[in-house]
Design a protein around this motif. Structure first.
Motif, PDB file in Angstrom:
ATOM      1  N   THR A 258       0.827  -1.200   0.000  1.00  0.00           N
ATOM      2  CA  THR A 258       0.000   0.000   0.000  1.00  0.00           C
ATOM      3  C   THR A 258       0.867   1.257   0.000  1.00  0.00           C
ATOM      4  O   THR A 258       0.598   2.223  -0.736  1.00  0.00           O
ATOM      5  CB  THR A 258      -0.911   0.012   1.240  1.00  0.00           C
ATOM      6  OG1 THR A 258      -1.606  -1.234   1.325  1.00  0.00           O
ATOM      7  CG2 THR A 258      -1.916   1.148   1.162  1.00  0.00           C
TER       8      THR A 258
ATOM      9  N   PRO B 140      -8.071   2.520  -3.733  1.00  0.00           N
ATOM     10  CA  PRO B 140      -9.146   1.935  -4.532  1.00  0.00           C
ATOM     11  C   PRO B 140     -10.071   1.082  -3.661  1.00  0.00           C
ATOM     12  O   PRO B 140      -9.768   0.785  -2.510  1.00  0.00           O
ATOM     13  CB  PRO B 140      -8.384   1.073  -5.550  1.00  0.00           C
ATOM     14  CG  PRO B 140      -7.097   0.748  -4.877  1.00  0.00           C
ATOM     15  CD  PRO B 140      -6.752   1.948  -4.053  1.00  0.00           C
ATOM     16  N   SER B 141     -11.195   0.698  -4.221  1.00  0.00           N
ATOM     17  CA  SER B 141     -12.106  -0.208  -3.523  1.00  0.00           C
ATOM     18  C   SER B 141     -11.481  -1.605  -3.456  1.00  0.00           C
ATOM     19  O   SER B 141     -10.718  -2.002  -4.348  1.00  0.00           O
ATOM     20  CB  SER B 141     -13.439  -0.275  -4.270  1.00  0.00           C
ATOM     21  OG  SER B 141     -14.232  -1.326  -3.766  1.00  0.00           O
ATOM     22  N   ASP B 142     -11.821  -2.342  -2.409  1.00  0.00           N
ATOM     23  CA  ASP B 142     -11.299  -3.716  -2.294  1.00  0.00           C
ATOM     24  C   ASP B 142     -12.324  -4.739  -2.769  1.00  0.00           C
ATOM     25  O   ASP B 142     -12.317  -5.887  -2.321  1.00  0.00           O
ATOM     26  CB  ASP B 142     -10.853  -4.019  -0.864  1.00  0.00           C
ATOM     27  CG  ASP B 142     -11.993  -4.050   0.138  1.00  0.00           C
ATOM     28  OD1 ASP B 142     -13.136  -3.707  -0.247  1.00  0.00           O
ATOM     29  OD2 ASP B 142     -11.746  -4.439   1.298  1.00  0.00           O
TER      30      ASP B 142
ATOM     31  N   THR C 139     -12.471  -5.945  -5.762  1.00  0.00           N
ATOM     32  CA  THR C 139     -11.839  -6.817  -6.757  1.00  0.00           C
ATOM     33  C   THR C 139     -10.520  -7.302  -6.172  1.00  0.00           C
ATOM     34  O   THR C 139      -9.962  -6.667  -5.264  1.00  0.00           O
ATOM     35  CB  THR C 139     -11.551  -6.063  -8.066  1.00  0.00           C
ATOM     36  OG1 THR C 139     -10.545  -5.064  -7.813  1.00  0.00           O
ATOM     37  CG2 THR C 139     -12.807  -5.411  -8.623  1.00  0.00           C
TER      38      THR C 139
ATOM     39  N   GLU D 207      -7.625  -7.109  -7.479  1.00  0.00           N
ATOM     40  CA  GLU D 207      -6.595  -6.107  -7.746  1.00  0.00           C
ATOM     41  C   GLU D 207      -6.674  -4.967  -6.722  1.00  0.00           C
ATOM     42  O   GLU D 207      -5.652  -4.526  -6.184  1.00  0.00           O
ATOM     43  CB  GLU D 207      -6.755  -5.552  -9.156  1.00  0.00           C
ATOM     44  CG  GLU D 207      -6.518  -6.561 -10.268  1.00  0.00           C
ATOM     45  CD  GLU D 207      -7.687  -7.499 -10.521  1.00  0.00           C
ATOM     46  OE1 GLU D 207      -7.519  -8.462 -11.293  1.00  0.00           O
ATOM     47  OE2 GLU D 207      -8.786  -7.269  -9.938  1.00  0.00           O
ATOM     48  N   GLY D 208      -7.876  -4.497  -6.443  1.00  0.00           N
ATOM     49  CA  GLY D 208      -8.040  -3.444  -5.461  1.00  0.00           C
ATOM     50  C   GLY D 208      -7.736  -3.928  -4.054  1.00  0.00           C
ATOM     51  O   GLY D 208      -7.116  -3.208  -3.255  1.00  0.00           O
TER      52      GLY D 208
ATOM     53  N   VAL E 280      -5.280  -2.331  -1.141  1.00  0.00           N
ATOM     54  CA  VAL E 280      -5.843  -1.872   0.127  1.00  0.00           C
ATOM     55  C   VAL E 280      -5.263  -2.653   1.302  1.00  0.00           C
ATOM     56  O   VAL E 280      -4.929  -2.071   2.339  1.00  0.00           O
ATOM     57  CB  VAL E 280      -7.374  -2.005   0.108  1.00  0.00           C
ATOM     58  CG1 VAL E 280      -7.961  -1.725   1.489  1.00  0.00           C
ATOM     59  CG2 VAL E 280      -7.975  -1.057  -0.930  1.00  0.00           C
TER      60      VAL E 280
ATOM     61  N   GLU F  76      -0.570  -9.438  -5.566  1.00  0.00           N
ATOM     62  CA  GLU F  76      -1.806  -9.654  -6.313  1.00  0.00           C
ATOM     63  C   GLU F  76      -2.051 -11.132  -6.585  1.00  0.00           C
ATOM     64  O   GLU F  76      -3.194 -11.602  -6.525  1.00  0.00           O
ATOM     65  CB  GLU F  76      -1.752  -8.865  -7.625  1.00  0.00           C
ATOM     66  CG  GLU F  76      -3.080  -8.809  -8.349  1.00  0.00           C
ATOM     67  CD  GLU F  76      -3.053  -7.859  -9.535  1.00  0.00           C
ATOM     68  OE1 GLU F  76      -3.281  -8.335 -10.662  1.00  0.00           O
ATOM     69  OE2 GLU F  76      -2.792  -6.652  -9.323  1.00  0.00           O
TER      70      GLU F  76
END
Length: 397
Positions: free
Chosen positions: A56, A126-128, A130, A132-133, A137, A142
């Motif tokens: 992060t 970003p949102s978690d 997905t 990738e997000g 987070v 990945e």
């Protein structure tokens, strides 16, 4: 004003991990030994937290810095960002001390600028929702995030990822073979004692007496699943450092024979020392490769065999924060081949009708080599302890 000793030590350890490939816990043990207990605790918190959140923090740095950073400046910036975003350290202290850590490099000005901007504006991750997000987070590779996403499902994967960044509980195992009363306050669960609050276990007189030893509650399940009985012959393959070996001895009242196989001579010596400290006289250490040992070498076959093979350690990311950045899918495939070879050997050493137990401190379906029978899996977010896989194969295997 110079940076505090704890932060100086944290910077040194972080650089050793980042630049030399050192293991965080081992480097910290050596570099922090001159600090007092409070500073040691702070240094550990900063090192472990910064390494855990490195993914992060790198993502944030990439959005504020467009040039390569000197190692010292980069490490100071990582420590500063971690303190600003994930601790209750006062912002002025996080900024000022991180700038001091970056000096005398001109990059200290950049550290000051980035930290003050983050302090003013915050960060927008970003949102978690997905993989990738979630990898950004929750600061995991990945590939690992995707593996858990597919294996456990999104909700459970997110919970596991979040739990990996929390402090690990401190669990001790109480050893009845020492014959010493343990008066440390904590929550008791079988032989486990979960401690709340700071304690220097290795310096405690009960540790020297062999009455206690650090061991996670998940790890303590393993010997109980083996269920050794007094008078039996027990084989422990890949036995160092000896936590499970000495637990086996305690569960059978130190009556019987435990042969502990360890490939590396120095680790075998440490295993012998552990058995001595824990009053486990039934333990005999054999230096050899677990894939190649024979019944003739070990004095016959065994009533029970424990296989605790080399693994990726992905269930222990709270206590070994750098493992998430060392593991790779390719390395897991190499480990699986090693695990399969050890299991094949173990089956030749087990008496008919005996019990074989396979245990790994990882959360990786490719490393669940022994399946069927009785299976236990612990998950950090669900069970509050390390992630383990334990499989039992009873009967004629």
């Amino acid at each position: 004003m110079p940076a505090s000793p704890a932060r100086r030590t944290a910077l040194t350890v972080l650089r050793r991990v980042e630049e030399q490939g050192a293991f965080a816990d081992r480097a910290l043990h050596g570099d922090a030994k001159e600090l007092d207990a409070r500073d040691r605790a702070l240094a550990k918190r900063l090192v472990f937290g910064t390494i855990q959140r490195r993914g992060t923090l790198d993502w944030i740095i990439a959005r504020h810095v467009t040039r390569a950073l000197e190692p010292q400046v980069r490490a100071a910036l990582l420590l500063g960002l971690y303190q600003l975003l994930y601790t209750d350290v006062p912002a002025h202290a996080a900024v000022a001390e991180s700038v001091e850590l970056a000096k005398p490099s001109p990059g200290a000005k950049l550290v000051n600028a980035v930290l003050r901007k983050v302090q003013r504006e915050g960060v927008h991750l970003p949102s978690d929702d997905t993989p990738e997000g979630a990898a950004i987070v929750h600061s995991h590779p990945e590939w690992l995030t995707k593996m858990w996403w597919d294996w456990l499902g999104p909700d459970e994967a997110r919970a596991l990822l979040a739990a990996d960044n929390e402090p690990a509980e401190l669990a001790l195992r109480i050893n009845p073979l020492a014959g010493v009363e343990v008066d440390i306050k904590g929550r008791r669960e079988d032989d486990a004692l979960v401690i709340e609050g700071p304690i220097d276990v290795l310096a405690h007189p009960l540790y020297a007496a062999g009455a206690i030893t650090p061991q996670s509650r998940a790890s303590q399940r393993v010997a109980r699943v083996v269920d050794p009985q007094p008078g039996e012959r027990i084989l422990d393959l890949c036995a160092a450092p000896g936590g499970k070996t000495t637990h086996l001895a305690a569960l059978m009242g130190d009556q019987g024979t435990i042969v502990a196989v360890e490939k590396h001579a120095q680790r075998a010596k440490a295993l012998e020392a552990q058995a001595t400290r824990m009053h486990a006289t039934s333990v005999t250490v054999h230096v050899g490769d677990a894939k190649e040992v024979t019944a003739d070498q070990l004095g016959g076959s065994f009533d029970r065999v424990l296989i605790d093979p080399p693994c990726s350690g992905l269930g222990t990311l709270r206590t070994h924060p750098d493992l998430r950045w060392r593991a790779t899918p390719e390395a897991i495939e190499v480990l699986r081949r090693e695990q399969e070879a050890i299991v094949d050997t173990a089956r030749t050493l087990l008496k008919p009708g005996g019990r074989l137990v396979y245990s790994t401190c990882t959360l990786s379906p490719r490393e669940e080599v022994v399946a069927g029978g009785t299976v236990q899996r612990t998950l950090p977010h669900r069970d509050g302890t390390d992630g383990f896989y334990i499989a039992v194969s009873d009967g004629d295997v």
